[in-house]
Design a protein around this motif. Structure first.
Motif: not given
Ligand code: FAD
Length: 453
Positions: A1-29
């Protein structure tokens, strides 16, 4: 089973990149980003016309309001070159269908009425959303014009109406909701700045991405960003998402954030298994994806008026929206002899389907009426085809009259482990880069909240 904190983001436009940045900064890498194209930035996309940078997608930044927009803040930080768009002298630059200018005072009175209609729509929108307003009250911009008894009728009135509405919403006033569209620029202002920088507007997205993804000599090398990955299928259950890409790879995670445009969702270019519930499909398919096209033309020399007060000119035609709004890039790209014309909606769709040669012939038909038969043919034409492109299927979303807040909540709602983001999920800056910016942050924060529960 996938790790309990794993996330797939579909799309690397402004919103996808900002979602990733927000996760990273909250410690969800523990995320990966799957991007269909070979680049990040999505609808913020640098184009090239004979060695000159032009913006095929987002072009303007806004300022002058009580707050500074996030994209403007970054643009200032990276010294992105931007030029104030001066619409002030438009009344002197409106051409008749067969050529020749309208008298200034005639255009000025049409502009005054358009201002009055704008103010009326802004007030209506305020009464709708006031405490005494009924929750679902709304009207189209055309409906509001009827209420005011100021419906545009002549070709000139139509051209001015187009300049005030379609030029921004990319759809006609018959469709657009007053409630959510006005007041458009209250927060960040309506002074428009045209991005004219060789690095392109997309360097704003690069700047954000480089703040949290690893990179080497300007190239992002972070293994979590996966380019050329076209997501085709998303199977989901309560506790995992399985994503299949066109090249046959399979990715699994506990959660997913889908940042593709609403146009991509409406065209079922990603298959969801099980199918999205009926209420979700209804919300997706009732919203609008508009089409806005800037057609760039490079000529061997300038034959149009130049100097202060000439930057924009309008062409009035009995067919509303026929090559209506023109701009020269004398200040933005000096010496480039580039002119561009903006079309939207049905005209965009029509032009996307015809050959560029046919478009050149139509455009030259218009320009000869304005500037005579001796003008040269363009050396280059660039027609972005956002509507046909399977990664976008349009340019940006527009809120149609009749679309309720309840439907909008459904549009944004997650389905099991799948969260939705993108410009279309941010009602206060719908359609804009800032909408995508805030959408990414908000969606990531909802997911983080869920992690913490
Ligand atoms: P996108 O940028 O569309 O990002 C989604 C990403 O998902 C894309 O990179 C896409 O390639 C990818 N994708 C799609 N399908 C798949 C798939 N199956 N698998 C994997 N990845 C996929 N905004 C302004 O503020 N000012 C302007 O002047 C302005 N003018 C505009 C003019 C035009 C012509 C256009 C097109 C847009 C304009 N905008 C403007 C709007 C602005 O560009 C968008 O609102 C914003 O960039 C949208 O960002 P997003 O992240 O929501 O979506």
């Amino acid at each position: 089973p996938p790790a309990s904190d794993s996330i797939i983001i579909v799309g690397a436009g402004m919103s996808g990149i900002m979602a990733a940045k927000t996760l990273e900064e909250a410690g969800y890498k523990n995320f990966i980003i799957l991007e269909a194209s070979s680049r990040i930035g999505g609808r913020i996309h640098r184009g090239d016309v004979a060695g000159n940078t032009v913006e095929m997608g987002a072009n303007w930044l806004f300022s002058g309001g009580p707050k500074t927009s996030p994209s403007m803040t970054i643009a200032k930080k990276i010294n992105l070159r931007r030029i104030y768009s001066d619409y002030g002298n438009i009344s002197a630059n409106v051409y008749k269908q067969q050529g020749g200018l309208y008298e200034k005072h005639v255009v000025e009175s049409a502009l005054e009425i358009a201002d009055e209609r704008d103010a009326f729509c802004t007030n209506l929108s305020k009464t709708f959303s006031s405490e005494n307003g009924r929750k679902d009250d709304d009207i189209s911009i055309l409906g509001a014009q009827r209420l005011l008894k100021q419906v545009p009728r002549s070709p000139l009135e139509m051209a001015i109406d187009y300049f005030y509405n379609d030029y921004e919403d990319a759809e006609p006033p018959r469709i657009t909701s007053v409630r959510t569209t006005f007041p458009r620029f209250e927060e960040f202002g309506e002074d428009s700045y045209f991005v004219a920088d060789a690095r392109g507007f997309e360097s704003v997205v690069h700047h954000i991405a480089k703040g949290f993804l690893s990179f080497k000599s300007n190239q992002i090398t972070d293994p979590r960003l996966k380019l050329n990955k076209v997501v085709k299928k998303m199977s989901y259950s309560k506790d995992k998402v399985t994503v299949k890409t066109e090249d046959g790879y399979v990715y699994q995670a506990k959660y997913a954030i889908v940042s593709v445009s609403i146009g991509v969702l409406q065209n079922n270019l990603i298959e969801f298994l099980p199918n999205l519930p009926g209420w979700k499909s209804l919300a997706i398919n009732n919203f609008d994806m508009a089409v806005y096209t800037k057609i760039f033309l490079k000529f061997p020399y300038q034959f149009w008026p130049t100097g202060p007060g000439t930057e924009f000119f309008l062409y009035v035609h009995e067919r509303r929206g026929y090559y209506p709004i023109w701009q020269h890039l004398e200040k933005e790209l000096p010496g480039s002899n580039i002119l561009f014309v903006t079309v939207t909606d049905d005209e965009s769709r029509r032009i996307e389907q015809q050959s560029d040669q046919k478009t050149i012939a139509e455009v030259m038909g218009v320009l000869r009426k304005l500037f005579g038969n001796k003008i040269p043919q363009p050396e280059t034409i660039l027609v972005p085809r956002w509507w046909s492109n399977p990664f976008y299927k349009g340019s940006y979303s527009n809120w149609p009259n009749g679309y309720s807040q309840r439907l909008y909540n459904d549009l944004k709602a997650p389905i099991g482990p799948i969260y939705f983001t993108g410009e279309h999920t941010n009602s206060s800056h719908l359609g804009y880069t800032d909408g995508a910016y805030f959408a990414g942050i908000n969606t990531a924060n909802s997911l983080i909240k869920c992690f913490k529960q």
